[in-house]
Each structure stands twice: as structure tokens, then as C-alpha cells.
Design an enzyme around this catalytic site. Structure first.
Site, PDB file in Angstrom:
ATOM      1  NE  ARG A  76      -3.597  -2.373   2.407  1.00 42.94           N
ATOM      2  CZ  ARG A  76      -4.403  -2.731   3.394  1.00 42.94           C
ATOM      3  NH1 ARG A  76      -4.515  -1.948   4.454  1.00 42.94           N
ATOM      4  NH2 ARG A  76      -5.085  -3.846   3.326  1.00 42.94           N
ATOM      5  CG  HIS A  80     -11.486 -12.731   3.144  1.00 43.71           C
ATOM      6  ND1 HIS A  80     -10.160 -12.773   2.811  1.00 43.71           N
ATOM      7  CD2 HIS A  80     -11.811 -11.417   3.255  1.00 43.71           C
ATOM      8  CE1 HIS A  80      -9.706 -11.527   2.692  1.00 43.71           C
ATOM      9  NE2 HIS A  80     -10.680 -10.693   2.969  1.00 43.71           N
TER      10      HIS A  80
HETATM   11 ZN   LIG Z   1     -10.601  -8.687   3.047  1.00 44.22          ZN
END
Ligand SMILES: [Zn+2]
Ligand SMILES: [Zn+2]
Length: 688
Positions: free
Chosen positions: A414, A436
Site C-alpha cells: 500500500r 475471509h
Molecule cells: Zn478482506
């Protein structure tokens, strides 16, 4: 040391900028002069009601400091300012400054121990700093000087950095200003008057701030002796009330945090109402310095960030890498136990994937420029989510399979501005302990409960058992049905309640795609670190059109939960280093035991002991140098190795070990087997 500060990421300074803007009148609730005049003609006197309920009549022009001398109230600390019908005023201000709508004024003290009190106190301190700098450097131009958490700063345009000698002189001058007992006097100017006033003084930054205010804005300046500054106030009564202060550091800072603007010189300082409080604070700052992970990272040879490699890109040296491996091993084992499947995903993916996920629209400023490969644009991954979704999507899913939990130690990249990069805490490439969960709506709560269990266990294992928890609810701009939002938010709250984990609601602070739980851990110094996040997502399942076949034989959309427990491994490691001051618990220490023979005669025995400990699964080093034992011990202590085994003639004869802890504590003589048993207990006691 000069470092570049970035005020765009400093919420405290952002908040303080509005002292000069028209948006916030919260600090003193000023009204236009006309309204004040009208109110005052109507009400020449006021009834003041004190916190104890007693009332007294006062002239409208009396200062609050005088009002307070005429009450019988006694307080443990002396008030920094006062709230008059809810409006905060400095003690030097008059009752009429509250511009009240009624003639009964409820006056309450504001103490230093409150956040408001600290702001006023530190803000007043910043004025003294500014006055001292202008006295000593008349050409310096004033920018802004807000309070921040635990202190204050002031930015000056000086054309060169302040030297340590400058800082000493400024501090001395500040003491003289404090001793001069200048009262902070509030003056009201029109916009044009204020512009003229600061233009004459050459204070171009102040002029810029004033010009941005609305035409009819009442502008206040505060005078302290010969010094005048643009300010909304309020302040303490006089410079004398700033008892104990210290200038701490200097830094370069761009005007308004924008690198296209001139570089200003920022001086940070702090102040307290008592010498003892200041000293305690300075000691804490020393302790923070001693624990600084950047320093310990070098001293203990754990990691490095090098210009030759690139800012914010971390290389893990063997000792740091070993700790990381231990963290990851623990993480994998726990996730396996908790029903997660491990997956891996690449570091780049087609730009189209990020278009579909919406990251390109919502997250672009944190993404790197795409790279073209055979005419197709690819992008370095800022997140792992789309990959896990594609794995989910690779089969037709039945409700019976849910929940599906994909976990990955996924490295993401990032873009962070160079000015905000900070050791391991803020970097450009890092590994998330990501997962997830794909579940049915009726499974959210049970899944959140499991995540909370795993979170608590994980954090406790690493020595953190105190946290602050926030539940962020639906923001104005968001996707997903009301029903889903309500259901998910209720599930988050009810899971926390059933775990007896107190939380606060952050209204409207959820991500646009769903509500979330954020957990900040408290380290040994009481500092909070954002760590765990659990986010419900109604958006990505829609964008990627994922579904499962329900009991009814129809297609349904699963709910997705993103969660990271440690957050980023890099950052978590940085926090761990500071939490433990580099003295990692036995199970995490890269070298657990150092074997130290006193003379050459004990070498054979040292080898034998080291071999036995290694065979038992411990990380052992032997120091066979012909150095004095005192030096060997000192070096092992500096390397923060948990145990030292000192072997001399007596130990060889008795077939024993003399065991010493890194704290200096002597455990005494033990047989090797007994020592191994002790180590085993210590390790299993912590890491389960
Ligand atoms: Zn995620
Ligand atoms: Zn001020």
C-alpha cells in the site's frame, strides 16, 4: 534530531486548525458583537449558579477568576477554565463574554484532569513558546500552535532548523515570560482590522488564515504582555499558570501538511500543572525511547529498513525472522484448530480484478501504479480479498458447506507517503494475518463469537489482555439493505455482550460495505494500538456475484466477513518489541539459553549441556571465547537472552548447572533434567 512531521495524518492538529476557522464555535461560543451588545443592554447583571447550587449576583464585566474567589467551593485542583452555561471561557474572560441568552449563568470549573482542561493548558503553553521565539528570533513567522495529545507544538517559518542551543535559549525565555505573569487578554477585531494588524507585523500565515474566514466573522486575538496572537481561546488566566514545561523535539513540517508549501520548523513541548506530573511524564517518554522498536531492532539485530531497498520495505534478519516464524507457526496451528482452510494468492493481479472489487475506485490513493505485461495492466495487491472470493467462486456451493473460512498470511502493498512511514508500525509492504469467512446470514453471530475467542486467546498468548473495543455502525454512504445492516450490527454487539467484552459504539464510522469491530490492544505503558478488525461485508459478494444453493434449492448470497487478528505482522512485531522492551518471553526469544563456561576446562561439559538442551528442543548458544565471565554475562543480558548457564569447576564436579536469568536473578544450581522440566513448564504455561 529533525524529522519530517506530517500534519495531514495528525487528527489532533486537524482538530485544532478549526480554532482559526469559522466552523467551530464550540470553544467559546462567540456571537457577533451586535448580539452581545443587545444581550448586555438587556441584562446588566447576572445571577451565577455555582456547582454546589448556591447563587450570587454579579456585574456583567467581572472576570471569572474573580467570580470564583467569591464562592465557598473548594476543589482538589485549581480550575484551568470555566464552563458558563456550557461554553468554555478562560478565567480572564468576563461573564458577558458568554453572551448568554438568560440572566442565570451556571458556572462550572474545568480542571486540567479533563481533556478540555489539558487542551486549554497546553494551548496556552504554545502561546508562551511563540512569544519566546518571537523575542529571540524577531524574523520568525508564526504559523499555528495547537495542543496535541500530551503536549503542544508551534510551527515557525525560520528558514533553518532550530539548534539544541536555540531550544535551550527558548526554554529559558519561556521561563521569564511565565514569571512575568502576563494575563491572557482577549481582544475582538473585525476581519479587516485583523488582516491589517497581522500584515503590519509581517505575519503572512496568520493573514492567510484570516482571509479564509467569512467576512462577518468576529476575530479574536489574545494579548499576553507585548505579544499578540490570533486565537479563539480560551486560555489560562496568565502566563504564570503554566508551571512546568519542557520543549521536547523539533521537526520539519510543511505548512498545512502539504509538501508543495514551505517547510516550517515545528517545536514540540509539553506542560503540566505540577513538577511531579511533568517529571513522571518525562520518565514515561524516556521509557518509550528505551523501548523504541527501531532502536531495539538494530541493537538486537532483528530487522532493517534500508534506503537502498526502499522506504517502508522491511527485511527480516535471522533473529527477527525466527520470531516471525514462531508467530506464524502459532497462528497456523490455531487457525487449523478453529476450522480455517489455508490458501495462497499471488502478489499481483490484473487491474480488472481491482476494478471489479471496487478497490480502484475506493482505494486508488493507496495503490501503486499499474504495470503493463503483454499489453495487459497488472496491479500490486493492496488486499487479499478478491483472491479468496475467486476461490469461493470456483465451485458451486451448498448451504451445507458454509461457513467456509479461508486464511492467508497475505503480503500486501500500500502506498503511504514517505513522511508517515515509521519503523515497523507504518510501512509500504506488510503481511496481514488475513481471513475471509463466507457464511449464511444466520451464521454471522456464531462466526463472530468464534473469531472473538480466537482473538482473545491469540492476544493473551502474546501478553495483551487489555483492550478497547469499538463497534462502528452504518455510515451515511453505504451499500446493503437496512435489514442486513441491522442484523449484522446486532450480531456484532450481541457476540461482544455474550463474551462480556465492553465496547463503545462509533456511530456512522462503519466502512461503506458493512459494520465492524475494531479492537485496540493496550501495551505495558498503557498505549493503545489498533490491531484486530472484524468487518462484515455486503458489497464484495454482490460485486463478484457469489452465491450458494440454499435449503430451498434457490441461490442465495453469502455474507462475507474480513478479519485480521494481529492486523499486520510487521506492525504487531513492532508493538511486541516495545511491549517487551526486546526481552521476549521464553517461547519467542530467538536465543533462549546461553551456555557460558568460565574457563577452557569446562568446554567439554558446556558442549554436553548445550547438546542436551538442544535435543530437548531449545534454542541454545554457547560462548566459548576466552573472555572474562563477567563480560559474557553482560553481553547475554544486553542481548536479552532469557537464561544463562554458568559452568565452572564446581558445576562440572557436581554435574549441575548454575542458572541465571537475564534480570540478574540467580536461580541456583540445578540438574540438567530439572532445568529442562522448568523450561517446559514456562513455555507451555504461556503458549498453550
Ligand atoms: Zn478482506
Ligand atoms: Zn490561543
Amino acid at each position: 534530531m529533525t524529522q519530517v512531521a506530517d500534519s495531514t495524518h495528525n487528527t489532533v492538529s486537524d482538530r485544532c486548525l478549526f480554532r482559526f476557522s469559522s466552523r467551530c464555535d464550540a470553544m467559546n461560543g462567540m456571537k457577533t458583537p451586535k448580539t452581545i451588545r443587545e444581550t448586555l443592554t438587556a441584562m446588566p447583571n447576572f445571577t451565577v449558579r455555582f456547582p454546589d447550587g448556591t447563587e450570587r449576583r454579579f456585574d456583567k464585566d467581572i472576570r471569572l477568576s474573580e467570580v470564583m474567589t467569591r464562592t465557598d467551593a473548594s476543589w482538589k485542583e485549581s480550575p484551568v477554565a470555566f464552563k458558563v452555561n456550557g461554553t468554555v471561557l478562560g478565567p480572564g474572560q468576563r461573564l458577558s463574554d458568554a453572551a448568554p441568552a438568560t440572566d442565570v449563568l451556571v458556572v462550572e470549573p474545568v480542571f486540567f484532569s479533563s481533556p478540555e482542561g489539558q487542551e486549554i493548558y497546553r494551548h496556552s503553553s504554545a502561546h508562551i513558546l511563540a512569544q519566546a521565539v518571537k523575542d529571540l528570533f524577531p524574523d520568525a513567522k508564526l504559523a499555528i500552535g495547537p495542543p496535541i495529545e500530551e503536549g503542544f507544538y508551534y510551527d515557525f517559518d525560520l528558514g533553518r532548523p532550530f539548534t539544541p542551543e536555540d531550544i535551550e535559549r527558548i526554554e529559558n525565555r519561556m521561563r521569564e515570560i511565565a514569571a512575568a505573569r502576563y494575563v491572557f487578554e482577549r481582544k475582538v477585531l473585525s476581519k479587516q482590522e485583523a488582516i491589517r494588524f497581522f500584515e503590519e507585523k509581517g505575519e503572512s500565515y496568520k493573514v492567510e488564515l484570516i482571509r479564509e474566514m467569512p467576512e462577518d466573522e468576529t476575530i479574536t486575538v489574545y494579548e499576553q504582555g507585548p505579544f499578540v496572537d490570533l486565537c479563539r481561546g480560551p486560555h489560562v488566566l496568565s502566563t504564570q499558570h503554566i508551571e512546568d514545561f519542557k520543549l521536547l523535539t523539533t521537526a520539519g513540517a510543511y505548512w498545512r501538511g502539504d509538501e508543495r508549501n514551505p517547510m516550517l520548523q515545528r517545536i514540540y513541548g509539553t506542560s503540566f500543572p505540577t513538577k511531579q506530573a511533568l517529571e513522571e511524564h518525562l520518565q514515561k517518554l524516556e521509557e518509550i525511547k528505551r523501548r523504541d522498536h527501531r532502536r531495539l531492532g538494530k541493537d538486537l539485530d532483528l530487522y532493517n529498513v534500508m534506503d537502498e531497498i526502499g522506504a517502508g520495505l522491511v527485511i527480516w534478519h535471522p533473529k527477527g525472522a525466527l520470531i516471525r516464524k514462531l508467530i506464524e507457526d502459532f497462528w497456523r496451528e490455531q487457525h487449523q484448530r478453529h476450522g480455517y482452510d489455508f490458501v495462497y494468492s499471488p502478489h499481483i493481479a490484473r487491474l480488472d480484478l481491482w476494478k471489479r472489487s471496487g478497490h480502484l475506485d475506493f482505494y486508488r490513493e493507496n495503490m501503486y501504479a499499474p504495470m503493463s505485461i503483454e499489453g495487459i495492466d497488472y496491479e500490486l495487491k493492496p488486499m487479499n480479498c478478491p483472491f479468496h472470493i475467486m476461490i469461493f467462486k470456483s465451485h458451486l456451493r451448498s448451504y451445507r458447506e458454509l461457513p467456509i473460512r479461508y486464511a492467508e498470511l497475505g503480503t500486501v502493498y500500500r502506498y503511504e507517503r514517505s513522511g508517515v512511514l515509521h519503523g515497523l508500525l507504518r510501512v509500504r509492504g506488510f503481511t496481514q494475518d488475513d481471513a475471509h469467512l463466507f457464511c449464511r446470514p444466520d451464521q454471522i453471530e456464531q462466526e463472530i463469537l468464534k473469531v472473538l475467542d480466537l482473538t482473545v486467546f491469540t492476544l493473551k498468548t502474546f501478553g495483551f489482555s487489555e483492550y478497547e473495543i469499538y463497534v462502528s455502525t452504518r455510515p451515511e454512504k453505504s451499500v446493503g439493505s437496512t435489514e442486513n445492516w441491522e442484523r449484522a450490527t446486532a450480531a456484532l454487539e450481541s457476540a461482544l455482550k455474550s463474551k462480556n467484552m465492553p465496547y463503545q459504539i462509533d456511530p456512522g464510522e462503519g466502512v461503506f460495505y458493512g459494520p465492524k469491530i475494531d479492537l485496540k490492544i493496550k501495551d505495558v505503558l498503557g498505549r493503545s494500538w489498533q490491531c484486530t478488525t472484524v468487518q462484515v461485508d455486503f458489497n464484495l459478494p454482490d460485486r463478484f456475484d457469489i452465491s450458494y444453493i440454499g435449503e430451498d434449492g434457490k441461490e442465495h448470497q453469502p455474507i462475507m466477513i474480513h478479519r485480521a487478528l494481529m492486523g499486520s505482522i510487521e506492525r504487531f512485531f513492532g508493538v511486541l518489541i516495545e511491549h517487551y522492551a526486546g526481552a521476549f518471553p521464553l517461547w519467542l526469544a530467538p536465543v533462549q539459553i546461553k551456555v557460558l563456561p568460565i574457563t577452557d576446562e569446562q568446554h567439554a561439559y558446556a558442549h554436553e549441556v548445550a547438546a542436551a538442551l538442544t535435543a530437548a528442543g531449545y534454542r541454545v548458544e554457547t560462548d566459548l571465547r576466552s573472555e572474562k565471565i563477567g563480560l559474557k554475562i553482560r553481553e547475554s543480558e544486553l542481548a536479552k537472552i532469557p537464561y544463562m548457564i554458568i559452568l565452572g569447576k564446581r558445576e562440572v564436579q557436581g554435574n549441575k548447572l548454575s542458572v541465571r536469568k537475564r534480570s540478574g536473578e540467580n536461580i541456583g544450581e540445578l540438574a540438567t533434567t530439572a532445568f529442562i522440566e522448568k523450561l517446559r513448564e514456562e513455555v507451555t504455561g504461556v503458549s498453550g
